[in-house]
Design an enzyme around this catalytic site. Structure first.
Site, mmCIF file in Angstrom:
data_model
loop_
_atom_site.group_PDB
_atom_site.id
_atom_site.type_symbol
_atom_site.label_atom_id
_atom_site.label_comp_id
_atom_site.label_asym_id
_atom_site.label_seq_id
_atom_site.Cartn_x
_atom_site.Cartn_y
_atom_site.Cartn_z
ATOM 1 N N GLU A 183 0.853 -1.204 0.087
ATOM 2 C CA GLU A 183 0.007 -0.118 0.063
ATOM 3 C C GLU A 183 0.805 1.305 0.019
ATOM 4 O O GLU A 183 0.712 2.236 -0.717
ATOM 5 C CB GLU A 183 -0.924 0.161 1.325
ATOM 6 C CG GLU A 183 -1.817 -1.158 1.431
ATOM 7 C CD GLU A 183 -1.355 -2.308 2.104
ATOM 8 O OE1 GLU A 183 -2.195 -3.238 2.718
ATOM 9 O OE2 GLU A 183 -0.104 -2.554 2.224
ATOM 10 N N CYS A 216 -1.822 -2.042 7.088
ATOM 11 C CA CYS A 216 -1.479 -2.298 8.810
ATOM 12 C C CYS A 216 -1.660 -0.814 9.128
ATOM 13 O O CYS A 216 -2.105 0.335 8.310
ATOM 14 C CB CYS A 216 0.078 -2.651 8.603
ATOM 15 S SG CYS A 216 0.975 -1.321 7.965
ATOM 16 N N CYS A 235 0.541 2.011 6.948
ATOM 17 C CA CYS A 235 -0.350 2.064 5.640
ATOM 18 C C CYS A 235 -1.458 3.002 6.004
ATOM 19 O O CYS A 235 -1.781 4.085 5.307
ATOM 20 C CB CYS A 235 -0.608 1.055 5.056
ATOM 21 S SG CYS A 235 1.230 0.122 4.524
#
Length: 138
Positions: free
Chosen positions: A59, A90, A93
């Site tokens: 990402e 996560c 991200c």
């Protein structure tokens, strides 16, 4: 939320770029397709490092590619991984994505075709609250 054909198109892109991931330590390959507000798509895959803290997620790599191209407004990201349940970005991200679009759509898909859809603001509420506030005086 996006039309299904847009999601399917982004899914194919994310699945293709997932195969380029460098994941020799975890074997957990992730691909991401980030759609800008103008419809341009940027991709990223995870790149691991023997020093795990230096690993960069798919990402964030997609965001960095977009920023390098001068794009800073995003509509959605599709993330594909081989996981039991579709995985969402996560925390790191999520924070990076929120820097540019705190209400973008997140679509997570596993290789079985199961999907999870959410707004980033639901996954990371109050993403900027208090960060740049003046410190309290004592």
């Amino acid at each position: 939320m996006a039309k299904t054909n847009t999601i399917v198109s982004l899914e194919k892109v994310a699945l293709r770029v997932r195969n380029r991931a460098y994941a020799p330590y975890s074997s957990f390959q992730v691909g991401a397709a980030l759609e800008s507000e103008s419809g341009k798509v940027f991709t990223g895959c995870n790149v691991e490092n023997i020093s795990f803290g230096l690993t960069v997620c798919a990402e964030r790599n997609a965001v960095f590619a977009a920023i390098t191209a001068g794009v800073r407004k995003f509509r959605r990201i599709v993330v594909v991984a081989n996981s039991r349940e579709p995985v969402t970005p996560c925390g790191a991200c999520r924070q990076v994505l929120a820097e540019f679009s705190d209400d973008m759509e997140i679509v997570s898909i596993n290789l079985k075709g199961e999907r999870y859809r959410a707004k980033l603001s639901g996954l990371l509420p109050r993403s900027k609250a208090g960060i740049l506030d003046n410190p309290c005086s004592t």
